[in-house]
Design a protein around this motif. Structure first.
Motif: not given
Ligand code: FAD
Ligand code: NAI
Length: 464
Positions: A75-87
């Motif tokens: 929910f948090i990373t999805g709002h960033k301007k460029r995508s953030v990967k989560f592992v």
């Protein structure tokens, strides 16, 4: 250990790779601030959610539901301007020489896959925000018999055990001594965690359990054991005294100057430091024991510190950092939050400010690296050049005060400028402050709903 499988870096090869370890207060604050357009950002954490710890004690008794204070990291990373990967994984090793980390799949994942359980990820910049774990000081029996209160599953376990004790104590024909033992709730540690948990437990007993378990609830005893002469060492002495008196009125026994020496399955051994020459040891029977004696470093933090020169990394609390939160003795590794050894308390407030500072710093670095790469240099050379020439200001902490809930709709506040508040109005302030601090509208709505539900129907006592 066999060599972990190297993973190919994802993303744009012209941008530096930033690995952020952890999904707690420090990392989330960093992610909120950083301009991801200049980076390939990967977050690695065994938890795929952010946990709002200040309201965790409320979840141990059902004042709040667990999911109300969890926020999925996507929910948090999805709002960033460029995508953030989560592992979703545990980081088990950091190699500062080769600039790689080793990650291990979580136990749950191992049941779904039978290979690729570990992997190696490269980084240009690394942020360690893995928090801390509960300190046990090597006291025998703590790991086996005590309950901690740091993670969501701790709160869930405590809630289950409280109901276990009540239902078992109501079983016909039980010896009265056994009933008293089952209904004796011990909290070790008079810091804010121990105080807030004892307060929530007392509310639960008086507001709900007395009604549902009229025969046994009057036999409940809550004891808080604190090694120091007073509780809440980080608060002003007037608030310490206020809290101790309030607990006394609410029948919470506070045993100060008493240190736990051993935890057995059904009793705890304490050493009472009296003015007499001979110190006394007592065995106290209990039903549940909650251990809240502060923080110790996580294994990953200690492992990294041991790889670095001892004269630079010599703090038991965590990683020693410079003014810019760089881990001393490393290149381009930063530590923020509870895993960093700084002069500040291990609080969400400090972690948030450090994360915010580093997010802004790295946004600038990312932009500068991009400019240097635009002039034809490799990403690695560009990172080194930017690092070498950095003249950014160091981190400065601003203390905005401390708050704690002490039960019966009362809270205490130790605010800057020697402002000390306590009572019902402070409780309303405590509630509104934390409600407004929750990250998402969804969490705010869920928490408000839970509070309303509790007023209308009381807390849920069903066992899962
Ligand atoms: P955390 O928030 O603990 O996050 C650490 C993250 O690292 C987690 O996501 C974890 O899963 C992850 N991690 C762990 N191991 C690994 C690994 N090997 N690899 C990768 N990731 C890993 N502070 C306040 O200021 N006000 C309060 O009211 C308050 N109330 C609190 C109540 C309770 C019950 C507790 C326990 C703490 C409270 N605190 C409060 C303190 C506050 O929660 C901490 O200071 C804060 O969580 C620190 O943030 P952090 O990001 O460093 O660590
Ligand atoms: P703490 O370090 O604040 O307190 C632990 C207490 O346990 C100390 O008072 C210590 O004297 C006592 N203790 C240690 N060993 C003992 C033993 N063997 N027997 C009896 N007592 C013993 O730890 P806590 O409460 O877990 O908090 C951890 C961090 O999180 C702190 O930095 C705290 O400020 C922060 N926090 C802040 C909150 C708030 O602001 N409302 C709420 C909860 C935590």
């Amino acid at each position: 250990m066999r060599n972990p499988k190297p993973s190919l870096p994802f993303g744009d090869p012209t941008k530096p790779h930033l690995l952020v370890l952890g999904s707690g207060w420090a990392s989330m604050s960093l992610l909120n601030q950083i301009d991801t357009r200049h980076w390939n950002v990967t977050v690695v954490s065994p938890r795929n959610y952010f946990l709002f710890t200040p309201l965790l004690p409320s979840c141990t008794v059902g004042t709040l539901e667990l999911r109300s204070i969890m926020c999925p990291i996507r929910f948090i990373t999805g709002h960033k301007k460029r995508s953030v990967k989560f592992v979703e994984a545990d980081v088990v090793d950091i190699d500062p020489q080769s600039r790689h980390i080793t990650v291990k799949s979580r136990q749950e994942s191992l049941e779904l896959i039978d290979k690729a359980t570990d992997a190696s990820l490269p980084y240009d910049y690394l942020v360690v925000g893995v928090g801390a774990q509960n300190a046990t000081f090597g006291i025998p029996g703590v790991g086996e018999h005590a309950n901690f209160l740091k993670e969501i599953w701790h709160a869930k376990r405590i809630r289950e055990k409280v109901m276990d004790c009540f239902e078992t104590a109501s079983f016909p024909g039980l010896h009265p001594n056994e009933v008293d033992r089952l209904l004796h709730f011990i909290v070790v540690g008079g810091g804010p965690t121990g105080i807030e948990y004892a307060a929530e437990l007392r509310d639960f007993v008086e507001e709900d359990l007395v009604k549902w378990f009229p025969d046994v609830a009057k036999r409940v005893k809550i004891t808080l054991i604190e090694a120091a002469p007073n509780v809440l060492a980080s608060f002003d002495s007037s608030l310490q005294l206020y809290t101790e008196k309030h607990f006394q009125r609410e029948n919470i026994v506070v045993r100060t100057s008493t240190a736990v020496r051993e935890v057995k399955e059904r009793e705890v051994i304490v050493l009472e430091k009296s003015k007499r020459v001979v110190e006394e040891t007592h065995a106290i029977p209990y039903g549940i024991l909650v251990w809240a004696t502060g923080n110790g470093p996580r294994p990953l933090t200690s492992k990294l510190a041991q790889k670095l020169p001892h004269e630079l990394q010599n703090q038991k609390r965590g990683l020693v950092v410079d003014d810019h939160l760089r881990v001393k003795g490393t290149d381009r590794i930063f530590a923020i939050g509870d895993c960093a050894a700084t002069p500040y308390a291990a609080t969400a407030q400090v972690a948030t400010q450090q994360g915010g500072y580093l997010g802004r710093l790295l946004s600038k670095y990312g932009k500068e690296v991009e400019n240097v790469v635009g002039c034809g240099k490799s990403v690695r050379d560009a990172c080194e050049e930017v690092d070498r020439n950095s003249q950014e200001k160091g981190f400065a902490y601003t203390h905005r005060g401390s708050l704690a809930y002490i039960g019966t709709d009362r809270a205490i506040a130790d605010l800057p400028g020697n402002a000390r508040l306590a009572g019902f109005a402070t409780f309303l302030f405590w509630r509104s402050f934390y409600l407004s601090s929750l990250f998402t509208l969804r969490n705010k709505s869920l928490v408000m709903f839970d509070w309303t539900k509790k007023i209308l129907f009381g807390r849920d006592i069903a066992r899962e």
